[in-house]
Design an enzyme around this catalytic site. Structure first.
Site, PDB file in Angstrom:
ATOM      1  N   PRO A  13      68.759 125.886  91.942  1.00 26.90           N
ATOM      2  CA  PRO A  13      70.012 126.639  91.814  1.00 26.90           C
ATOM      3  C   PRO A  13      70.002 127.415  90.497  1.00 26.90           C
ATOM      4  O   PRO A  13      69.750 126.841  89.430  1.00 26.90           O
ATOM      5  CB  PRO A  13      71.081 125.540  91.792  1.00 26.90           C
ATOM      6  CG  PRO A  13      70.418 124.342  92.391  1.00 26.90           C
ATOM      7  CD  PRO A  13      68.965 124.443  92.048  1.00 26.90           C
ATOM      8  N   ALA A  14      70.220 128.709  90.569  1.00 23.35           N
ATOM      9  CA  ALA A  14      70.101 129.539  89.362  1.00 23.35           C
ATOM     10  C   ALA A  14      71.175 129.177  88.333  1.00 23.35           C
ATOM     11  O   ALA A  14      70.957 129.266  87.123  1.00 23.35           O
ATOM     12  CB  ALA A  14      70.207 131.014  89.737  1.00 23.35           C
ATOM     13  N   GLY A  16      73.556 126.504  86.396  1.00 23.74           N
ATOM     14  CA  GLY A  16      73.572 125.076  86.080  1.00 23.74           C
ATOM     15  C   GLY A  16      74.492 124.777  84.905  1.00 23.74           C
ATOM     16  O   GLY A  16      75.073 125.684  84.295  1.00 23.74           O
ATOM     17  N   LEU A  17      74.603 123.493  84.604  1.00 25.24           N
ATOM     18  CA  LEU A  17      75.458 123.048  83.491  1.00 25.24           C
ATOM     19  C   LEU A  17      74.597 122.724  82.266  1.00 25.24           C
ATOM     20  O   LEU A  17      73.667 121.917  82.356  1.00 25.24           O
ATOM     21  CB  LEU A  17      76.217 121.771  83.903  1.00 25.24           C
ATOM     22  CG  LEU A  17      77.135 121.168  82.822  1.00 25.24           C
ATOM     23  CD1 LEU A  17      78.383 122.034  82.629  1.00 25.24           C
ATOM     24  CD2 LEU A  17      77.529 119.738  83.164  1.00 25.24           C
ATOM     25  N   GLY A  18      74.899 123.327  81.125  1.00 27.31           N
ATOM     26  CA  GLY A  18      74.252 122.964  79.861  1.00 27.31           C
ATOM     27  C   GLY A  18      74.908 121.714  79.284  1.00 27.31           C
ATOM     28  O   GLY A  18      76.096 121.472  79.517  1.00 27.31           O
ATOM     29  N   ASP A  43      71.192 120.742  83.100  1.00 27.70           N
ATOM     30  CA  ASP A  43      70.149 120.937  82.092  1.00 27.70           C
ATOM     31  C   ASP A  43      70.311 119.890  80.983  1.00 27.70           C
ATOM     32  O   ASP A  43      71.335 119.866  80.293  1.00 27.70           O
ATOM     33  CB  ASP A  43      70.252 122.338  81.471  1.00 27.70           C
ATOM     34  CG  ASP A  43      69.141 122.563  80.460  1.00 27.70           C
ATOM     35  OD1 ASP A  43      67.991 122.762  80.897  1.00 27.70           O
ATOM     36  OD2 ASP A  43      69.404 122.507  79.248  1.00 27.70           O
ATOM     37  N   TYR A  48      69.309 115.774  72.929  1.00 27.49           N
ATOM     38  CA  TYR A  48      70.775 115.935  72.959  1.00 27.49           C
ATOM     39  C   TYR A  48      71.485 114.589  72.789  1.00 27.49           C
ATOM     40  O   TYR A  48      72.702 114.560  72.553  1.00 27.49           O
ATOM     41  CB  TYR A  48      71.242 116.634  74.244  1.00 27.49           C
ATOM     42  CG  TYR A  48      70.676 118.028  74.457  1.00 27.49           C
ATOM     43  CD1 TYR A  48      70.086 118.736  73.414  1.00 27.49           C
ATOM     44  CD2 TYR A  48      70.727 118.640  75.709  1.00 27.49           C
ATOM     45  CE1 TYR A  48      69.551 120.000  73.618  1.00 27.49           C
ATOM     46  CE2 TYR A  48      70.202 119.914  75.906  1.00 27.49           C
ATOM     47  CZ  TYR A  48      69.608 120.582  74.857  1.00 27.49           C
ATOM     48  OH  TYR A  48      69.082 121.839  75.054  1.00 27.49           O
ATOM     49  N   LYS A  77      63.828 117.823  78.798  1.00 29.24           N
ATOM     50  CA  LYS A  77      62.852 118.423  77.876  1.00 29.24           C
ATOM     51  C   LYS A  77      62.222 117.371  76.962  1.00 29.24           C
ATOM     52  O   LYS A  77      62.927 116.467  76.475  1.00 29.24           O
ATOM     53  CB  LYS A  77      63.522 119.506  77.015  1.00 29.24           C
ATOM     54  CG  LYS A  77      64.391 120.454  77.815  1.00 29.24           C
ATOM     55  CD  LYS A  77      64.985 121.587  77.026  1.00 29.24           C
ATOM     56  CE  LYS A  77      66.092 122.245  77.821  1.00 29.24           C
ATOM     57  NZ  LYS A  77      67.410 121.645  77.626  1.00 29.24           N
ATOM     58  N   HIS A 110      60.074 121.335  74.833  1.00 24.75           N
ATOM     59  CA  HIS A 110      61.315 121.908  74.274  1.00 24.75           C
ATOM     60  C   HIS A 110      61.057 123.060  73.293  1.00 24.75           C
ATOM     61  O   HIS A 110      61.776 124.068  73.293  1.00 24.75           O
ATOM     62  CB  HIS A 110      62.105 120.784  73.588  1.00 24.75           C
ATOM     63  CG  HIS A 110      63.575 121.038  73.502  1.00 24.75           C
ATOM     64  ND1 HIS A 110      64.513 120.028  73.579  1.00 24.75           N
ATOM     65  CD2 HIS A 110      64.284 122.177  73.332  1.00 24.75           C
ATOM     66  CE1 HIS A 110      65.729 120.553  73.476  1.00 24.75           C
ATOM     67  NE2 HIS A 110      65.614 121.853  73.318  1.00 24.75           N
TER      68      HIS A 110
HETATM   69  P1  NDP Z   1      76.780 128.471  75.537  1.00 24.72           P
HETATM   70  O1  NDP Z   1      76.442 129.891  75.345  1.00 24.72           O
HETATM   71  O2  NDP Z   1      76.691 127.867  76.879  1.00 24.72           O
HETATM   72  O3  NDP Z   1      78.237 128.268  74.924  1.00 24.72           O
HETATM   73  C1  NDP Z   1      78.867 127.029  74.920  1.00 24.72           C
HETATM   74  C2  NDP Z   1      80.203 127.198  74.214  1.00 24.72           C
HETATM   75  O4  NDP Z   1      81.063 128.041  74.974  1.00 24.72           O
HETATM   76  C3  NDP Z   1      80.929 125.886  74.053  1.00 24.72           C
HETATM   77  O5  NDP Z   1      81.603 125.929  72.805  1.00 24.72           O
HETATM   78  C4  NDP Z   1      81.932 125.876  75.208  1.00 24.72           C
HETATM   79  O6  NDP Z   1      83.077 125.117  74.851  1.00 24.72           O
HETATM   80  C5  NDP Z   1      82.276 127.346  75.315  1.00 24.72           C
HETATM   81  N1  NDP Z   1      82.597 127.799  76.683  1.00 24.72           N
HETATM   82  C6  NDP Z   1      82.110 127.363  77.862  1.00 24.72           C
HETATM   83  N2  NDP Z   1      82.582 128.079  78.896  1.00 24.72           N
HETATM   84  C7  NDP Z   1      83.421 128.999  78.362  1.00 24.72           C
HETATM   85  C8  NDP Z   1      84.218 130.035  78.921  1.00 24.72           C
HETATM   86  N3  NDP Z   1      84.245 130.284  80.233  1.00 24.72           N
HETATM   87  N4  NDP Z   1      84.966 130.777  78.061  1.00 24.72           N
HETATM   88  C9  NDP Z   1      84.951 130.542  76.731  1.00 24.72           C
HETATM   89  N5  NDP Z   1      84.205 129.582  76.143  1.00 24.72           N
HETATM   90  C10 NDP Z   1      83.450 128.828  76.952  1.00 24.72           C
HETATM   91  O7  NDP Z   1      75.891 127.668  74.470  1.00 24.72           O
HETATM   92  P2  NDP Z   1      74.808 126.544  74.433  1.00 24.72           P
HETATM   93  O8  NDP Z   1      74.107 126.722  73.153  1.00 24.72           O
HETATM   94  O9  NDP Z   1      75.397 125.232  74.734  1.00 24.72           O
HETATM   95  O10 NDP Z   1      73.781 126.923  75.605  1.00 24.72           O
HETATM   96  C11 NDP Z   1      73.908 126.478  76.933  1.00 24.72           C
HETATM   97  C12 NDP Z   1      72.909 125.390  77.257  1.00 24.72           C
HETATM   98  O11 NDP Z   1      71.581 125.865  77.130  1.00 24.72           O
HETATM   99  C13 NDP Z   1      72.931 124.183  76.312  1.00 24.72           C
HETATM  100  O12 NDP Z   1      74.040 123.352  76.501  1.00 24.72           O
HETATM  101  C14 NDP Z   1      71.609 123.557  76.633  1.00 24.72           C
HETATM  102  O13 NDP Z   1      71.658 122.842  77.852  1.00 24.72           O
HETATM  103  C15 NDP Z   1      70.718 124.799  76.741  1.00 24.72           C
HETATM  104  N6  NDP Z   1      70.102 125.159  75.446  1.00 24.72           N
HETATM  105  C16 NDP Z   1      68.747 125.013  75.333  1.00 24.72           C
HETATM  106  C17 NDP Z   1      68.111 125.279  74.158  1.00 24.72           C
HETATM  107  C18 NDP Z   1      66.645 125.097  74.066  1.00 24.72           C
HETATM  108  O14 NDP Z   1      66.109 125.085  72.949  1.00 24.72           O
HETATM  109  N7  NDP Z   1      65.949 124.965  75.175  1.00 24.72           N
HETATM  110  C19 NDP Z   1      68.834 125.746  72.959  1.00 24.72           C
HETATM  111  C20 NDP Z   1      70.254 125.949  73.200  1.00 24.72           C
HETATM  112  C21 NDP Z   1      70.836 125.667  74.397  1.00 24.72           C
HETATM  113  P3  NDP Z   1      83.706 123.978  75.815  1.00 24.72           P
HETATM  114  O15 NDP Z   1      82.645 122.948  76.032  1.00 24.72           O
HETATM  115  O16 NDP Z   1      84.852 123.474  75.019  1.00 24.72           O
HETATM  116  O17 NDP Z   1      84.107 124.696  77.071  1.00 24.72           O
END
Ligand code: NDP
Length: 316
Positions: A13-14, A16-18, A43, A48, A77, A110
């Site tokens: 699924p393209a 997903g939940l971070g 994810d 984490y 990861k 990672h």
């Molecule tokens: P995102 O770009 O997904 O932003 C997350 C932030 O946005 C949180 O503060 C969240 O707050 C807020 N948010 C979520 N939905 C909304 C919305 N609709 N409107 C406004 N604010 C919103 O950042 P991430 O850095 O978390 O990246 C996503 C995922 O990617 C990570 O969680 C992780 O799984 C992965 N990742 C992987 C990395 C790697 O090195 N491989 C590095 C960084 C990320 P709230 O929770 O309060 O909604």
């Protein structure tokens, strides 16, 4: 639901939940809410620090009959301190045990950076192991073994640039099938995306909303706020959508996977609705024009004077 097709016809699924920064005490509800709302891709990552709690949510979803294991796509990861060949399978088994799963759909290296085994978070150059001493290709051999053992269905990488990918492609039996990297309108990575497409590697866009507000020492002053961008707001208004939904929809329209993080039930529900949004060529072009080549996650924490890595060596 949009999917990305892998070489053996498995479909991921393209959307997903971070789960980075989804704190213990809140990630259980986030994962359960997400699955109930229709999310089928989670994810995760060992670093984490929340895989146990995610495992509890997953096992309850299975026990309650909300989904079966086959309905879900779970990515995790390998952390940088387990790059030694003998450490990869034990790290993977720990992740599987924490997540209460028999297998992962996708396991990623990672970062293209190695840490000493006893080090979790890097704080000085002595914590690092150079890629000359521990090449990614050695770590990859153990990733391939994980596939042979049936512990993971697919393997890939994260935060790899073209050079590191090329090295891996020419020195591996199983080619990487995924590169998970930062990507959003301010940092589109078009060049890397088309390189990956050419090589049959999918791309997952992390930090699609501009990541969370960071309070760390690497945060730039006057960091641009993607969620407050005027063009994004304008397009959102025209579609009766939110800026977050437009950013997610843009990533899906580009053919990438996208994994926005949220622990807020309203935003979890809102984000998956982005799948229903259709963006015109003109909308897409307006967003494409926003590129600033601006990275939120710079990778600077890996770099020390006289250390084993430079930003150039990591990202190129
Ligand atoms: P995102 O770009 O997904 O932003 C997350 C932030 O946005 C949180 O503060 C969240 O707050 C807020 N948010 C979520 N939905 C909304 C919305 N609709 N409107 C406004 N604010 C919103 O950042 P991430 O850095 O978390 O990246 C996503 C995922 O990617 C990570 O969680 C992780 O799984 C992965 N990742 C992987 C990395 C790697 O090195 N491989 C590095 C960084 C990320 P709230 O929770 O309060 O909604």
């Amino acid at each position: 639901m949009r999917t990305l097709k892998f070489k053996n016809n498995d479909e991921m699924p393209a959307f997903g939940l971070g789960t980075w920064k989804s704190e213990q005490g809140e990630v259980y509800n986030a994962v359960k809410t997400a699955i109930k709302k229709g999310y089928r891709h989670i994810d995760c990552a060992a670093i984490y620090g929340n895989e146990k709690e995610i495992g509890e949510a997953l096992s309850e979803c299975f026990a309650e009959g909300i989904v079966t294991r086959k309905d879900l796509w779970i990515t995790s990861k390998l952390w940088c301190n387990a790059h030694a060949k003998k450490d990869v399978i034990p790290a993977l088994k720990q992740t599987l045990s924490d997540l209460q799963l028999d297998y992962l759909d996708l396991y990623l290296i990672h970062w293209p950076v190695a840490l000493k085994k006893e080090v979790m978070f890097v704080s000085e150059k002595e914590d690092l192991i150079s890629l000359k001493d521990l090449p990614n290709t050695v770590t990859w051999e153990a990733m391939e073994e994980a596939v042979a053992l049936g512990l993971v269905k697919h393997i890939g990488v994260s935060n790899f640039g073209k050079k590191a990918l090329e090295d891996l492609i020419s020195n591996s039996k199983i080619k990487p099938e995924m590169n998970q990297v930062e990507s959003h309108p301010y940092f589109q990575q078009e060049d890397l995306l088309s390189f990956c497409k050419d090589k049959g590697i999918h791309l997952t866009a992390y930090a699609p909303l501009g990541s969370s507000d960071r309070a760390d020492k690497f945060k730039a002053e006057n960091e641009p706020k993607l969620l407050e961008d005027k063009i994004i707001a304008d397009i959102a208004k025209s579609k009766d959508a939110t800026p977050g939904q437009i950013l997610i929809s843009w990533a899906l329209h580009r053919g990438t996977s996208v994994i926005p993080k949220s622990v807020n039930p309203g935003r979890i529900a809102q984000n998956i609705q982005a799948e229903q949004i259709s963006l015109s060529d003109e909308d897409m072009q307006r967003i494409t024009d926003l590129d600033k080549n601006y990275r939120y996650l710079t990778g600077e924490h890996w770099v020390f004077e006289g250390g084993a890595y430079t930003l150039e060596s990591i990202w190129s």
